[in-house]
Write a protein that holds these residues in place. Structure first.
Motif, PDB file in Angstrom:
ATOM      1  N   LEU A 198       0.775  -1.194  -0.054  1.00  0.00           N
ATOM      2  CA  LEU A 198       0.001   0.009  -0.037  1.00  0.00           C
ATOM      3  C   LEU A 198       0.822   1.174  -0.019  1.00  0.00           C
ATOM      4  N   LEU A 201       0.880   4.060  -2.895  1.00  0.00           N
ATOM      5  CA  LEU A 201       0.478   5.281  -2.701  1.00  0.00           C
ATOM      6  C   LEU A 201       1.663   6.257  -3.012  1.00  0.00           C
ATOM      7  N   PHE A 247       0.489   8.828  -6.114  1.00  0.00           N
ATOM      8  CA  PHE A 247       0.144  10.181  -5.834  1.00  0.00           C
ATOM      9  C   PHE A 247       1.312  11.189  -5.581  1.00  0.00           C
ATOM     10  N   PRO A 307       5.373  10.516  -6.004  1.00  0.00           N
ATOM     11  CA  PRO A 307       6.728   9.749  -6.125  1.00  0.00           C
ATOM     12  C   PRO A 307       7.662  10.469  -5.403  1.00  0.00           C
ATOM     13  N   VAL A 355       1.678   9.361   5.786  1.00  0.00           N
ATOM     14  CA  VAL A 355       0.870   8.011   5.595  1.00  0.00           C
ATOM     15  C   VAL A 355       2.011   6.833   5.257  1.00  0.00           C
ATOM     16  N   ARG A 403     -15.835  13.018  -5.687  1.00  0.00           N
ATOM     17  CA  ARG A 403     -14.877  12.608  -4.103  1.00  0.00           C
ATOM     18  C   ARG A 403     -15.994  13.032  -3.231  1.00  0.00           C
ATOM     19  N   VAL A 461      -6.389   8.140  11.058  1.00  0.00           N
ATOM     20  CA  VAL A 461      -5.250   7.541   9.911  1.00  0.00           C
ATOM     21  C   VAL A 461      -5.939   6.658   9.132  1.00  0.00           C
ATOM     22  N   ILE A 462      -6.762   5.761   9.646  1.00  0.00           N
ATOM     23  CA  ILE A 462      -7.582   4.732   9.088  1.00  0.00           C
ATOM     24  C   ILE A 462      -8.283   5.309   8.066  1.00  0.00           C
ATOM     25  N   ILE A 491      -7.746   8.516   6.495  1.00  0.00           N
ATOM     26  CA  ILE A 491      -6.973   8.901   5.418  1.00  0.00           C
ATOM     27  C   ILE A 491      -6.397   7.747   4.475  1.00  0.00           C
ATOM     28  N   ILE A 492      -6.042   6.887   5.158  1.00  0.00           N
ATOM     29  CA  ILE A 492      -5.630   5.599   4.162  1.00  0.00           C
ATOM     30  C   ILE A 492      -6.692   5.198   3.402  1.00  0.00           C
ATOM     31  N   LEU A 545      -7.528   7.515   0.555  1.00  0.00           N
ATOM     32  CA  LEU A 545      -6.143   7.509  -0.410  1.00  0.00           C
ATOM     33  C   LEU A 545      -6.450   6.182  -1.187  1.00  0.00           C
ATOM     34  N   SER A 546      -6.687   5.385  -0.724  1.00  0.00           N
ATOM     35  CA  SER A 546      -6.708   3.755  -1.311  1.00  0.00           C
ATOM     36  C   SER A 546      -7.835   3.800  -2.489  1.00  0.00           C
ATOM     37  N   TYR A 568      -9.365   6.513  -3.539  1.00  0.00           N
ATOM     38  CA  TYR A 568      -9.087   7.322  -4.471  1.00  0.00           C
ATOM     39  C   TYR A 568      -8.086   7.015  -5.660  1.00  0.00           C
ATOM     40  N   MET A 569      -7.168   6.020  -5.144  1.00  0.00           N
ATOM     41  CA  MET A 569      -6.070   5.505  -5.955  1.00  0.00           C
ATOM     42  C   MET A 569      -6.861   4.364  -6.935  1.00  0.00           C
ATOM     43  N   LEU A 590      -8.643   6.443  -9.619  1.00  0.00           N
ATOM     44  CA  LEU A 590      -8.104   6.874 -10.522  1.00  0.00           C
ATOM     45  C   LEU A 590      -7.527   5.953 -11.591  1.00  0.00           C
ATOM     46  N   ASN A 591      -7.062   4.533 -11.021  1.00  0.00           N
ATOM     47  CA  ASN A 591      -6.422   3.490 -11.908  1.00  0.00           C
ATOM     48  C   ASN A 591      -7.290   2.680 -12.540  1.00  0.00           C
ATOM     49  N   LYS A 599      -3.375  19.415 -14.155  1.00  0.00           N
ATOM     50  CA  LYS A 599      -2.261  20.052 -13.702  1.00  0.00           C
ATOM     51  C   LYS A 599      -1.450  19.164 -12.818  1.00  0.00           C
ATOM     52  N   TRP A 600      -2.187  18.628 -11.682  1.00  0.00           N
ATOM     53  CA  TRP A 600      -1.640  17.607 -10.561  1.00  0.00           C
ATOM     54  C   TRP A 600      -1.048  16.554 -11.130  1.00  0.00           C
ATOM     55  N   VAL A 604       2.626  14.894 -11.225  1.00  0.00           N
ATOM     56  CA  VAL A 604       2.875  13.432 -10.642  1.00  0.00           C
ATOM     57  C   VAL A 604       3.465  12.680 -11.733  1.00  0.00           C
ATOM     58  N   ARG A 641       7.114  10.846 -11.731  1.00  0.00           N
ATOM     59  CA  ARG A 641       7.203   9.423 -11.919  1.00  0.00           C
ATOM     60  C   ARG A 641       8.159   9.076 -12.856  1.00  0.00           C
TER      61      ARG A 641
END
Lengths: 754, 199
Positions: free
Chosen positions: A164, A168, A172, A174, A207, B3, B107-108, B110-111, B114-115, B117-118, B121-122, B179-180, B184, B188
């Protein structure tokens, strides 16, 4: 009035061009011009002071401006403390999730879950409230089946967390991978890496470090904490235009933020300030020292109030010592230092070799797969050994602490009898548990060393303070136990007879662990002062400064003798960051004339002060890609007038075309005061305002030693080279970096530069 | 919009945890943890590895052997208190369960955000993009072109559209997102493909 106009012009410049060159006026992967930025700030400051008499509002604005530096570091400290608290609590909870869960309150880790339970057993700290995965699946705590289930879940969670984290980071931000300290060092030396200290980097790094620490990988959160704090510093500096719009000034805030990062990572505010001064910062005036001090103080205070570990300290492995050490022990301490230097150098060499291999081979194309494989191997090897299975911070705490009644680990299995009331702890023969533990610790050390070599550099957030501390602590503890048994068995010997009276506990293995930890960390990072202060703040005992200093010094000597660079410098060199190290000395006899661009037979792109038209300049801008152009009197007489930056020139031309009537492509561009009476042709464009009339110049016979020193100390971007007063060429920072690399017999084309 | 819906979903999922958390009040925030050797050590002077652990909920000032251990074992160590007590180690500890709870839940969150959203996106966005590209081919092309040139005034131009303001906001959001994404993508490439940084 002139000041005023110029100030307004610079501000309007920056607002218009934010889209392409950012607030500060620099493009990505460029170096900043410290002198110019600081001059710009002084000008702004003078302007504010001048306006202060005008009205009460201006007075308040002036006061706010004077205060904004302190306000900014205060905010940075507050936010850093909070973020560190979140990371500490999150990581400690998630680490224990690998073993089990607290069903009544899932947010508590094992220690917290068994908070008020009297039945806590001493071996693993388990209690009835804490349910291990084996209890859930096969409803058994011990036995072969339970072991297999626990093993499986340990690997499963480790793989889940690390993959994970890697995903991430890849999706999001790198830039969030790695420790970040080499890059922060480069940025603080005056380099622009856009987005490296941005919002997404901050979130993903925070995170990601929780996830990768919880995955049980051989890495720590201390280095990334410096990066996280710097991100916070960068983001918050945009609230204060004085810092947000001036890259040189912003670096003052970043230095303070780096100090806050170490301060929360180790609960060592003074150590943090010294770390910032010794290791990361490049430009560190006294004002920044005080601000760093304040920032580190606030951050440590906030983290301390959050109290993430329930021990009233901001690190898990805080220990308190008060026992004295004897003079003879200095020898083993120095031996630990020497060993630390060797291990550090070995680690650096191996890690750099592996990173080079990753960079050049196919391995680099599979970052996520690499993370997963490293995690799998780490988890499979780590679980059977209790010392690698536990959280590294806990292991360090165990090794640092003294054996008392409360410690139930085999490492404290001494043949003690608690009969003498006055001395609860006394020197004793080691039991079989200790010898067993030593073997396990040696295995753990080998595993940790090898795994850390492969782990540092994988594409998740990872630092190496904790692994190196752990390596050193294991080594130190083993040496300490050896010394202790020596003192016990030969207590009559003249070496020990003076201080170690019968039964007195004069040798503490915990102290050796601490000295060993300092030695290995010193060998890896080549820190000295800040390292000793951090270690001393961890123990709260002033009397161990001398042993720590001896070990740190020995480790640095041995390390420097075996390999020149510390791990961060080695990574800077590996990546080819444009970092002019102020520690290195330039010892070659080349002259400025040999390094400058262009070489003897090529033409130099110059602008004449009053004979070029707008079209000519536009052609010049199109044909060449320099960041600035020298202005000379005329083509024939190349006497230097000044230096003009490309971006200023672009901006001024665009502005003139838009705003002034009668300006066409044929208008002359004039950089002088005297207006030439000229009736034919369109009106001339006067650009004296954007001309820098005081560029730094040297003659072509100046030794490069001096030139390199000027670049280092003044933070220059370029130097103009003259001969007999006539302009010959330009030396940019890139040329200097290339030259330094070439002289050191390295490939100059690896430097990362736009 | 997507979102926002996602955030709502997450909140709904997490609510039961919160209710559960509210009703739970068993854990104290401070403790005094005392560890002593076995009582046998003072009674008949034999060595024993057994130890006593006592955790009491008392203040810092009263966290010592006298007020934590003795009331419990007074009858067993009669007269030997002065011998027994110096061997005990008492430590007072503090914590704040509310902070821990809030932090862990954040924390849970946010994680998981993010997951999700990931994943979105994918997996989902390529599908959605394909569909919308078929419908609004021209519009998207134009949008791409304007964002490629990074024209800062692009969204300030007067819109021909009637509900200009709404689409303006939407455009700006998609512009920002594009733009973001480009940034990224650039990062990458720099790290994973060219290996010019962070190795």
């Amino acid at each position: 009035m002139d000041d005023h106009n110029e100030f307004q012009m610079t501000t309007s410049n920056s607002t218009e061009f934010t889209e392409t060159v950012g607030f500060s006026g620099y493009s990505d992967f460029h170096t900043i011009d410290w002198q110019k930025d600081l001059a710009r700030d002084r000008m702004r400051h003078r302007y504010i002071i001048k306006r202060r008499q005008n009205s009460l509002w201006e007075l308040i604005k002036g006061a706010h401006d004077a205060l904004s530096g302190w306000l900014c570091v205060l905010l940075v400290g507050l936010v850093t403390g909070c973020v560190a608290g979140v990371i500490d609590i999150g990581a400690s909870w998630m680490t224990d999730l690998k073993h089990g869960i607290c069903p009544q309150a899932f947010w508590l880790n094992r220690e917290q879950c068994c908070w008020s339970s009297n039945e806590t057993t001493f071996d693993a700290g388990n209690c009835s409230q804490w349910v291990t995965w084996s209890e859930i699946i096969v409803s058994a705590k011990d036995g072969f089946g339970a072991y297999i289930v626990m093993y499986f879940f340990y690997i499963f969670w480790a793989l889940l967390f690390s993959s994970l984290a890697a995903l991430l980071v890849k999706n999001f931000a790198p830039y969030a991978c790695g420790s970040g300290i080499p890059e922060i060092k480069t940025i603080l030396s005056g380099f622009i890496i856009r987005g490296y200290l941005g919002k997404w980097t901050l979130i993903i790094k925070s995170v990601g470090i929780i996830l990768s620490v919880s995955a049980g990988l051989s890495l720590g959160k201390e280095g990334p904490m410096v990066h996280i704090a710097s991100c916070i510093g960068n983001i918050l500096s945009y609230l204060f235009p004085k810092y947000g719009r001036n890259e040189a000034k912003k670096r003052e805030i970043l230095s303070a933020a780096a100090a806050a990062g170490v301060s929360v990572a180790f609960g060592a505010p003074i150590g943090g300030v010294l770390f910032s001064l010794e290791e990361v910062s490049y430009y560190f005036p006294l004002k920044t020292l005080w601000r760093s001090f304040f920032c580190a103080l606030i951050a440590a205070f906030i983290l301390r109030s959050i109290n993430p570990f329930g021990n009233e300290h901001s690190v898990l492995f805080f220990v308190e010592y008060s026992k004295p050490w004897i003079f003879v022990e200095l020898l083993p301490f120095i031996f630990l230092g020497v060993m630390g230097g060797c291990i550090g150098t070995l680690f650096i060499k191996a890690n750099i070799y592996w990173c080079k291999f990753r960079k050049c081979s196919k391995l680099g194309q599979y970052p996520v797969a690499e993370v997963i494989i490293v995690t799998l191997i780490t988890a499979v090897i780590a679980f059977p050994n209790p010392y690698t299975r536990m959280n590294t911070s806990e292991l360090i705490y165990l090794l640092f602490s003294q054996c008392g009644i409360s410690s139930g680990d085999p490492i404290c299995d001494y043949k003690r009898n608690f009969t003498n009331v006055n001395q609860a702890i006394e020197i004793a023969a080691a039991g079989p548990g200790v010898y067993h533990a030593i073997w396990l610790l040696i295995l753990a050390m080998i595993v940790k060393l090898i795994m850390t070599i492969f782990t540092f550099g994988i594409k998740v957030p990872c630092g190496l303070f904790i692994p190196s501390l752990c390596l050193g602590a294991i080594m130190g503890r083993i040496v300490g136990i050896g010394m202790e048994q020596l003192a016990y068995n030969y207590s009559k010997n003249w070496i020990f007879s003076g201080e170690c009276t019968q039964g007195d506990d004069c040798i503490q293995p915990g102290l050796y662990a601490m000295v060993g930890a300092a030695a290995v960390l010193g060998g890896v990072t080549r820190m000295t002062v800040s390292l000793v202060v951090i270690m001393f703040e961890l123990t709260g005992g002033v009397r161990y400064i001398v042993p720590l200093m001896a070990a740190a010094m020995a480790s640095k000597w041995v390390g420097d003798a075996l390999g020149r660079q510390g791990i961060y410098d080695a990574h800077i060199a590996l990546n080819g960051y444009p970092f002019l190290d102020s520690k290195d000395e330039f010892q070659h006899t080349t002259l400025a004339g040999d390094v400058m661009q262009p070489k003897r037979n090529e033409g130099l792109a110059v602008i004449t002060q009053d004979s070029l038209t707008i079209d000519d300049i536009e052609v010049l801008l199109k044909e060449t890609e320099h960041n600035g152009y020298p202005v000379v009197v005329s083509r024939e007489n190349q006497y230097l007038v000044g230096f003009v930056l490309r971006k200023d020139l672009n901006l001024a031309l665009a502005n003139a075309k838009r705003n002034f009537d009668g300006i066409s492509g044929q208008s002359l561009v004039i950089f002088t005061n005297t207006s030439i009476v000229q009736n034919l042709g369109p009106a001339p464009l006067k650009l004296k305002k954007i001309l820098d009339l005081s560029p730094i110049t040297v003659t072509d016979q100046t030794p490069m030693e001096t030139v390199v020193d000027m670049f280092r100390k003044l933070g220059l971007r370029q130097i103009l080279v003259t001969h007999n007063g006539r302009l010959l060429g330009v030396i940019t920072k890139k040329d200097v970096l290339r030259h330094v690399k070439q002289m050191d017999n390295e490939d100059p084309s690896t430097i990362l530069f736009n | 919009m997507k979102r926002f819906l996602m955030i709502c979903c997450i909140i709904l999922i997490q609510i039961p945890y919160f209710i559960n958390a509210q009703s739970y009040n068993l854990y104290e925030d401070k403790r005094c943890k005392c560890i002593c050797p076995s009582i046998n050590a003072v009674l008949n002077n034999t060595d024993s590895t057994e130890r006593i652990l006592v955790i009491a909920n008392v203040g810092q000032a009263r966290c010592d052997c006298d007020s934590v251990i003795l009331p419990k074992y007074a009858d067993k160590i009669k007269g030997k208190e002065q011998e027994f007590c110096p061997r005990c180690e008492c430590k007072h500890e503090n914590r704040n369960t509310t902070v821990i709870k809030v932090v862990v839940i954040i924390v849970i969150w946010i994680i998981s955000l993010l997951s999700i959203y990931m994943l979105f996106l994918n997996l989902l966005e390529p599908l959605l993009n394909k569909r919308s590209k078929q419908n609004y081919q021209e519009h998207l092309d134009e949008d791409d072109a304007s964002s490629m040139h990074q024209d800062p005034n692009a969204h300030n131009l007067p819109m021909v559209n009637v509900n200009a303001s709404r689409s303006n906001v939407l455009n700006r959001v998609t512009n920002q997102q594009d733009k973001w994404k480009r940034q990224v993508q650039e990062q990458r490439q720099r790290i994973y493909d060219r290996h010019s940084m962070l190795n």
